[in-house]
Design a protein around this motif. Structure first.
Motif, PDB file in Angstrom:
ATOM      1  N   ASP A  59     108.508  -0.818 138.686  1.00 56.65           N
ATOM      2  CA  ASP A  59     107.756  -0.829 139.932  1.00 56.65           C
ATOM      3  C   ASP A  59     106.545   0.083 139.780  1.00 56.65           C
ATOM      4  O   ASP A  59     106.293   0.627 138.698  1.00 56.65           O
ATOM      5  CB  ASP A  59     108.636  -0.386 141.118  1.00 56.65           C
ATOM      6  N   ALA A  60     105.804   0.267 140.865  1.00 57.10           N
ATOM      7  CA  ALA A  60     104.573   1.058 140.814  1.00 57.10           C
ATOM      8  C   ALA A  60     104.848   2.512 140.446  1.00 57.10           C
ATOM      9  O   ALA A  60     104.095   3.123 139.687  1.00 57.10           O
ATOM     10  CB  ALA A  60     103.838   0.974 142.150  1.00 57.10           C
ATOM     11  N   SER A  61     105.928   3.085 140.959  1.00 51.71           N
ATOM     12  CA  SER A  61     106.215   4.494 140.638  1.00 51.71           C
ATOM     13  C   SER A  61     106.597   4.647 139.168  1.00 51.71           C
ATOM     14  O   SER A  61     106.261   5.648 138.532  1.00 51.71           O
ATOM     15  CB  SER A  61     107.292   5.063 141.560  1.00 51.71           C
ATOM     16  N   GLY A  64     103.419   4.774 137.277  1.00 49.38           N
ATOM     17  CA  GLY A  64     102.791   6.080 137.438  1.00 49.38           C
ATOM     18  C   GLY A  64     103.460   7.176 136.622  1.00 49.38           C
ATOM     19  O   GLY A  64     102.796   8.073 136.109  1.00 49.38           O
ATOM     20  N   GLY A  72     100.495   8.765 141.513  1.00 45.91           N
ATOM     21  CA  GLY A  72     100.778   7.886 142.645  1.00 45.91           C
ATOM     22  C   GLY A  72      99.537   7.364 143.334  1.00 45.91           C
ATOM     23  O   GLY A  72      99.430   6.171 143.644  1.00 45.91           O
ATOM     24  N   HIS A  73      98.572   8.254 143.588  1.00 43.90           N
ATOM     25  CA  HIS A  73      97.357   7.830 144.281  1.00 43.90           C
ATOM     26  C   HIS A  73      96.523   6.885 143.410  1.00 43.90           C
ATOM     27  O   HIS A  73      95.933   5.933 143.918  1.00 43.90           O
ATOM     28  CB  HIS A  73      96.514   9.036 144.699  1.00 43.90           C
ATOM     29  N   THR A  74      96.483   7.139 142.124  1.00 49.44           N
ATOM     30  CA  THR A  74      95.720   6.276 141.222  1.00 49.44           C
ATOM     31  C   THR A  74      96.345   4.886 141.181  1.00 49.44           C
ATOM     32  O   THR A  74      95.636   3.877 141.233  1.00 49.44           O
ATOM     33  CB  THR A  74      95.669   6.878 139.804  1.00 49.44           C
ATOM     34  N   VAL A  75      97.665   4.814 141.113  1.00 50.56           N
ATOM     35  CA  VAL A  75      98.347   3.522 141.093  1.00 50.56           C
ATOM     36  C   VAL A  75      98.087   2.774 142.396  1.00 50.56           C
ATOM     37  O   VAL A  75      97.813   1.576 142.394  1.00 50.56           O
ATOM     38  CB  VAL A  75      99.862   3.687 140.831  1.00 50.56           C
ATOM     39  N   GLU A  76      98.125   3.472 143.522  1.00 52.61           N
ATOM     40  CA  GLU A  76      97.841   2.841 144.821  1.00 52.61           C
ATOM     41  C   GLU A  76      96.428   2.272 144.837  1.00 52.61           C
ATOM     42  O   GLU A  76      96.202   1.159 145.317  1.00 52.61           O
ATOM     43  CB  GLU A  76      98.017   3.839 145.956  1.00 52.61           C
ATOM     44  N   ARG A  77      95.470   3.027 144.313  1.00 53.27           N
ATOM     45  CA  ARG A  77      94.079   2.575 144.283  1.00 53.27           C
ATOM     46  C   ARG A  77      93.940   1.346 143.389  1.00 53.27           C
ATOM     47  O   ARG A  77      93.255   0.384 143.734  1.00 53.27           O
ATOM     48  CB  ARG A  77      93.166   3.698 143.806  1.00 53.27           C
ATOM     49  N   GLN A  79      96.285  -0.793 142.720  1.00 53.44           N
ATOM     50  CA  GLN A  79      96.919  -1.921 143.405  1.00 53.44           C
ATOM     51  C   GLN A  79      95.965  -2.508 144.447  1.00 53.44           C
ATOM     52  O   GLN A  79      95.912  -3.725 144.620  1.00 53.44           O
ATOM     53  CB  GLN A  79      98.231  -1.490 144.060  1.00 53.44           C
ATOM     54  N   ALA A  80      95.218  -1.663 145.110  1.00 52.40           N
ATOM     55  CA  ALA A  80      94.234  -2.145 146.082  1.00 52.40           C
ATOM     56  C   ALA A  80      93.130  -2.945 145.384  1.00 52.40           C
ATOM     57  O   ALA A  80      92.531  -3.837 145.985  1.00 52.40           O
ATOM     58  CB  ALA A  80      93.632  -0.974 146.854  1.00 52.40           C
TER      59      ALA A  80
END
Length: 122
Positions: A59-61, A64, A72-77, A79-80
């Motif tokens: 998964d995303a975590s 990361g 975490g923030h880089t992965v979220e960005r 994904q966006a």
């Protein structure tokens, strides 16, 4: 005036098309990963090296935690921007595997065009 409207409509459709296209980190090759804003050659290589050494990302975590420099923030960005983390049991598409083997066997010539593997979510 109609030509301007046509170009505006074409640009709008292209923007929507990119918004729905996602690149799956578990099946994408280097070129597809580099197509995501924020992933350059070094980060794409780090993702592919980690995936090759320890298998697909759960998964995303997991992404990361395993790839240096992807918090975490880089992965979220990312994904966006269109990066997706598909199921860990997903296998790279045969075309992507073949392209990756060819790319590893012989370095690409400058200016050579390659076709990235892209996973589209519906």
């Amino acid at each position: 005036m109609k030509i301007k409207q046509w170009f505006a409509a074409a640009a709008l459709l292209a923007a929507f098309g990119q918004a729905f296209a996602a690149v799956d980190v578990n099946s994408a090759n280097e070129d597809a990963l580099r197509g995501i804003k924020g992933i350059g050659p070094a980060r794409a290589k780090a993702i592919l090296d980690e995936r090759g050494a320890h298998g697909p990302f759960k998964d995303a975590s997991d992404l990361g935690k395993r790839v240096k420099g992807l918090g975490g923030h880089t992965v979220e960005r990312l994904q966006a921007e269109g990066l997706a983390v598909g199921p860990a049991n997903a296998q790279p598409a045969q075309g992507a595997q073949a392209a990756q083997k060819v790319a590893q066997a012989s370095p690409a010539k400058p200016g050579a065009q390659t076709t990235p593997a892209v996973t589209v979510k519906k």
